[in-house]
Design an enzyme around this catalytic site. Structure first.
Site, mmCIF file in Angstrom:
data_model
loop_
_atom_site.group_PDB
_atom_site.id
_atom_site.type_symbol
_atom_site.label_atom_id
_atom_site.label_comp_id
_atom_site.label_asym_id
_atom_site.label_seq_id
_atom_site.Cartn_x
_atom_site.Cartn_y
_atom_site.Cartn_z
ATOM 1 N N PHE A 188 0.839 -1.197 0.000
ATOM 2 C CA PHE A 188 0.000 0.000 0.000
ATOM 3 C C PHE A 188 0.870 1.241 0.000
ATOM 4 C CE2 PHE A 188 0.820 -1.130 4.386
ATOM 5 C CZ PHE A 188 1.100 0.078 5.003
ATOM 6 N N CYS A 189 0.256 2.353 -0.418
ATOM 7 C CA CYS A 189 0.921 3.659 -0.397
ATOM 8 C C CYS A 189 -0.152 4.723 -0.226
ATOM 9 C CB CYS A 189 1.752 3.879 -1.660
ATOM 10 S SG CYS A 189 0.786 3.787 -3.187
ATOM 11 N N THR A 190 0.211 5.976 -0.351
ATOM 12 C CA THR A 190 -0.720 7.063 -0.037
ATOM 13 C C THR A 190 -1.943 7.068 -0.940
ATOM 14 O OG1 THR A 190 1.168 8.388 0.666
ATOM 15 C CG2 THR A 190 -0.918 9.542 0.358
ATOM 16 N N ILE A 217 -4.121 4.577 0.804
ATOM 17 C CA ILE A 217 -4.531 4.877 2.176
ATOM 18 C C ILE A 217 -5.637 5.924 2.195
ATOM 19 C CG2 ILE A 217 -3.722 5.736 4.410
ATOM 20 C CD1 ILE A 217 -0.848 4.911 3.400
#
Length: 321
Positions: A188-190, A217
């Protein structure tokens, strides 16, 4: 022209967007896009590269709608990924449309997210995936972002930039996935853009079951109720809000403009924290002369802000990457 003011009391619309697409002539796209942003009072940074577009912009609802409409008309950008949130004041000083080699820098020229990426997982299904003990959960963001918040069970690669991720994975691969059948890997990332490349990279490295959080996120915090959430802390964002929490409400972190790291409320109590000058993380990395220079720069920025103008030396976060 209706230009949103940093002192505006109305909500400012913030749009984080990206799209992997083939642009044969980025230079020809830059000027019209930048002028449109300026005409509508939209500020922020957009990156154009042969592989697509990435950035975060803010403005009025009408202004953002006009710019997004223009972007959707670019080659293969009709389905550009856009995440909207609000800010109490304009989070950017100026408008910038930049030409880059990559819209998110990984330094792996053979990676093409348009050809092969991991399996998208909706925010509603994400908890079940990362709670599975047979799933390895990897946070693909930089160390200072992870420090503000992350998911339960997530591994922190402790990278200073996304470019370091491939080397980190290759060095840690044996420890992470061992021999035999590889476990599921969830990343996952922003906002999702870094996972487009990181999942494509893992698949190229021979890892078969690779998953990533669709919308990143930000989409998770927007849609998953806090009482059901496996997120802990706040999410670093690439504008002057610094962090956001559940429901995408503005967070409690400030930004150290000397090193651009987020500083928690606890960190703001450190004797090494001085607004615009240093924080506990970077105090030892600066000389007295550098801190004095930063102190004067911050004074000039404060004076400029009080006059309602942007200081030319202001250092702001950039797009995710």
């Amino acid at each position: 022209m209706n230009t949103p003011s940093r002192q505006s009391h109305g909500p400012v619309i913030v749009a984080a967007l990206y799209r992997f697409a083939r642009f044969d002539n980025c230079a020809a796209l830059r000027a019209p896009l930048e002028q449109l942003c300026k005409d509508h009072g939209v500020r922020g940074t957009l990156l154009l590269a042969p592989e697509g577009i990435n950035g975060t912009i803010a403005g009025t609802a009408d202004g953002i709608e006009s710019v997004i409409g223009h972007i959707r008309a670019l080659p293969d950008c009709a389905d550009v990924d856009v995440k909207l949130s609000t800010a109490s004041t304009m989070p950017f000083h100026r408008t910038k449309v930049r030409l880059k080699r990559e819209i998110v820098t990984m330094g792996q020229p053979d990676i093409d997210p348009r050809a092969s990426v991991g399996t998208y997982v909706s925010p509603q299904d994400w908890n079940a995936l990362i709670a599975d003990p047979d799933t390895i959960v990897i946070d693909t963001r930089n160390d200072y972002e992870v420090a503000a918040g992350t998911f339960e069970r997530a591994i922190d690669p402790k990278t200073a930039s996304f470019r370091e991720f491939p080397d980190w994975f290759r060095q840690e691969r044996a420890r992470l996935i061992g021999e035999g059948k590889a476990p599921k890997v969830a990343m996952f990332c922003t906002g999702g853009i870094r996972c487009e490349k990181s999942t494509a990279f893992l698949k190229q490295e021979g890892v078969e079951e690779v998953y990533h959080l669709k919308g990143g996120i930000l989409k998770y915090l927007e849609t998953v109720p806090e009482e059901q959430s496996l997120w802990r802390g706040e999410c670093f964002v690439f504008d002057q809000r610094v962090t956001v929490g559940h429901g995408l409400v503005e967070g409690t972190h400030s930004l150290c403009f000397s090193c651009r790291r987020p500083v928690s409320e606890e960190g703001q109590q450190s004797p090494f924290y001085e607004v615009g000058v240093s924080c506990a993380a970077c105090f030892g990395e600066r000389t007295d002369e550098q801190r004095a220079s930063a102190r004067e720069r911050h004074r000039q920025e404060t004076l400029a802000s009080e006059r309602g103008v942007a200081h030319v030396g202001a250092v702001l976060p950039g797009p995710e990457g």
